[in-house]
Design an enzyme around this catalytic site. Sequence first.
Site, PDB file in Angstrom:
ATOM      1  N   ASP A  24      -5.467   2.182   4.136  1.00 42.79           N
ATOM      2  CA  ASP A  24      -5.502   1.283   2.973  1.00 42.79           C
ATOM      3  C   ASP A  24      -5.367  -0.182   3.396  1.00 42.79           C
ATOM      4  O   ASP A  24      -4.682  -0.491   4.372  1.00 42.79           O
ATOM      5  CB  ASP A  24      -4.361   1.663   2.013  1.00 42.79           C
ATOM      6  CG  ASP A  24      -4.551   1.024   0.643  1.00 42.79           C
ATOM      7  OD1 ASP A  24      -5.702   0.719   0.272  1.00 42.79           O
ATOM      8  OD2 ASP A  24      -3.539   0.837  -0.061  1.00 42.79           O
ATOM      9  N   HIS A  41     -14.313  -3.338   4.573  1.00 43.48           N
ATOM     10  CA  HIS A  41     -14.619  -1.918   4.833  1.00 43.48           C
ATOM     11  C   HIS A  41     -15.355  -1.765   6.163  1.00 43.48           C
ATOM     12  O   HIS A  41     -15.160  -0.788   6.886  1.00 43.48           O
ATOM     13  CB  HIS A  41     -15.442  -1.334   3.690  1.00 43.48           C
ATOM     14  CG  HIS A  41     -14.697  -1.300   2.391  1.00 43.48           C
ATOM     15  ND1 HIS A  41     -13.426  -0.783   2.282  1.00 43.48           N
ATOM     16  CD2 HIS A  41     -15.013  -1.751   1.140  1.00 43.48           C
ATOM     17  CE1 HIS A  41     -13.005  -0.897   1.035  1.00 43.48           C
ATOM     18  NE2 HIS A  41     -13.943  -1.491   0.320  1.00 43.48           N
ATOM     19  N   LEU A 135     -10.539  17.060  19.958  1.00 40.92           N
ATOM     20  CA  LEU A 135      -9.925  16.616  18.698  1.00 40.92           C
ATOM     21  C   LEU A 135     -10.688  17.150  17.482  1.00 40.92           C
ATOM     22  O   LEU A 135     -11.916  17.095  17.444  1.00 40.92           O
ATOM     23  CB  LEU A 135      -9.936  15.077  18.657  1.00 40.92           C
ATOM     24  CG  LEU A 135      -9.488  14.424  17.351  1.00 40.92           C
ATOM     25  CD1 LEU A 135      -7.969  14.472  17.201  1.00 40.92           C
ATOM     26  CD2 LEU A 135      -9.960  12.970  17.266  1.00 40.92           C
TER      27      LEU A 135
HETATM   28  C1  IPE Z   1      -6.108   5.348  -1.280  1.00 38.41           C
HETATM   29  O1  IPE Z   1      -6.181   3.970  -1.431  1.00 38.41           O
HETATM   30  C2  IPE Z   1      -7.450   5.884  -0.919  1.00 38.41           C
HETATM   31  C3  IPE Z   1      -7.965   5.503   0.396  1.00 38.41           C
HETATM   32  C4  IPE Z   1      -7.354   4.771   1.289  1.00 38.41           C
HETATM   33  C5  IPE Z   1      -9.256   6.027   0.701  1.00 38.41           C
HETATM   34  P1  IPE Z   1      -6.379   3.296  -2.866  1.00 38.41           P
HETATM   35  O2  IPE Z   1      -6.434   1.835  -2.630  1.00 38.41           O
HETATM   36  O3  IPE Z   1      -7.528   3.908  -3.564  1.00 38.41           O
HETATM   37  O4  IPE Z   1      -5.047   3.724  -3.623  1.00 38.41           O
HETATM   38  P2  IPE Z   1      -4.282   3.031  -4.830  1.00 38.41           P
HETATM   39  O5  IPE Z   1      -5.303   2.717  -5.872  1.00 38.41           O
HETATM   40  O6  IPE Z   1      -3.653   1.785  -4.280  1.00 38.41           O
HETATM   41  O7  IPE Z   1      -3.252   4.018  -5.245  1.00 38.41           O
HETATM   42  C1  IPE Z   2      -8.947   1.306   1.507  1.00 35.78           C
HETATM   43  O1  IPE Z   2      -8.925  -0.066   1.301  1.00 35.78           O
HETATM   44  C2  IPE Z   2     -10.353   1.840   1.586  1.00 35.78           C
HETATM   45  C3  IPE Z   2     -10.784   2.532   0.360  1.00 35.78           C
HETATM   46  C4  IPE Z   2     -10.026   2.860  -0.628  1.00 35.78           C
HETATM   47  C5  IPE Z   2     -12.187   2.869   0.281  1.00 35.78           C
HETATM   48  P1  IPE Z   2      -8.937  -0.694  -0.150  1.00 35.78           P
HETATM   49  O2  IPE Z   2     -10.358  -0.966  -0.522  1.00 35.78           O
HETATM   50  O3  IPE Z   2      -8.175   0.112  -1.118  1.00 35.78           O
HETATM   51  O4  IPE Z   2      -8.201  -2.079   0.140  1.00 35.78           O
HETATM   52  P2  IPE Z   2      -7.119  -2.784  -0.771  1.00 35.78           P
HETATM   53  O5  IPE Z   2      -6.018  -1.797  -0.994  1.00 35.78           O
HETATM   54  O6  IPE Z   2      -7.808  -3.164  -2.037  1.00 35.78           O
HETATM   55  O7  IPE Z   2      -6.677  -3.950   0.038  1.00 35.78           O
HETATM   56 MG    MG Z   3      -6.181   0.138  -1.661  1.00 37.98          MG
END
Ligand code: IPE
Ligand code: IPE
Ligand code: MG
Length: 237
Positions: A24, A41, A135
């Site tokens: 995240d 990303h 792995l």
């Molecule tokens: C969790 O992150 C999902 C991934 C990292 C793929 P999110 O950014 O979607 O989660 P919330 O919305 O903060 O709970």
């Molecule tokens: C995690 O990063 C990747 C996905 C959920 C696809 P985020 O896109 O949730 O990044 P933040 O949390 O908004 O910084």
């Molecule tokens: Mg996020």
Amino acid sequence: MFGRKKKQPIEITVMPRHVAIIMDGNGRWATRRGLPRTAGHKVGSENFVKTVDACIRLGLECLTVYAFSTENWQRSADEVEGIMKIMHAYIIKYVPELIKKNVRLRILGDLSYFDEESRRALLESENKLENNTGLTLCIALSYGGRNEIRQAVEALIKEGATEISEQSISDKLYTASLPDPDLVIRTGGEKRISNFLLWQSAYAEYYFSDDLWPDFNEEKLKEAIAEFGKRKRRYGK
Ligand code: IPE
Ligand code: IPE
Ligand code: MG
């Protein structure tokens, strides 16, 4: 020596079998630099590749990464499209490299969200890597823990099961036959599970890092594993 502090080497005492990572913080990483979220990303996916290499060096048995949740489909069409393009580049084109690295691949998730072509490409990638012995890399893609459990129960009902055991549910999950995660790491500062491996993480150890995913490097991964080695797991006993 001369006042300069030598950094202590990170000591890994107990190696987990299965590490799961909620990657995240990509969006915030990009926003802080005035870049579009998709740029985060992209860098995040490059860090994913580096992390796989780090896990191979560590001799880890199984790594699961949370790449995209069922709830993430609700993001803007632009962001979803950007993520899917990156996913294609990294999962499908990355296969020859994974063959060389002896990595086995499993996609965990509800593939019915994808079009036929993407679905076929993902399954083909899995098939090409199925005889590898190094792995096991699991990518949670279009993944939701509650939906996974619901689908498992539905499958048992369809088979006419009259009794349902914990084992029979486990056997119908995307993770069937894999060990449960020992260590679940979440980067990005949030302290929640966001629908990730709900069933499988019943006795996992959690590790939360404030680092945004693109900044979470091999050193930080080792720190998390070293911390895991200090935990006392009791399983309720
Ligand atoms: C969790 O992150 C999902 C991934 C990292 C793929 P999110 O950014 O979607 O989660 P919330 O919305 O903060 O709970
Ligand atoms: C995690 O990063 C990747 C996905 C959920 C696809 P985020 O896109 O949730 O990044 P933040 O949390 O908004 O910084
Ligand atoms: Mg996020």
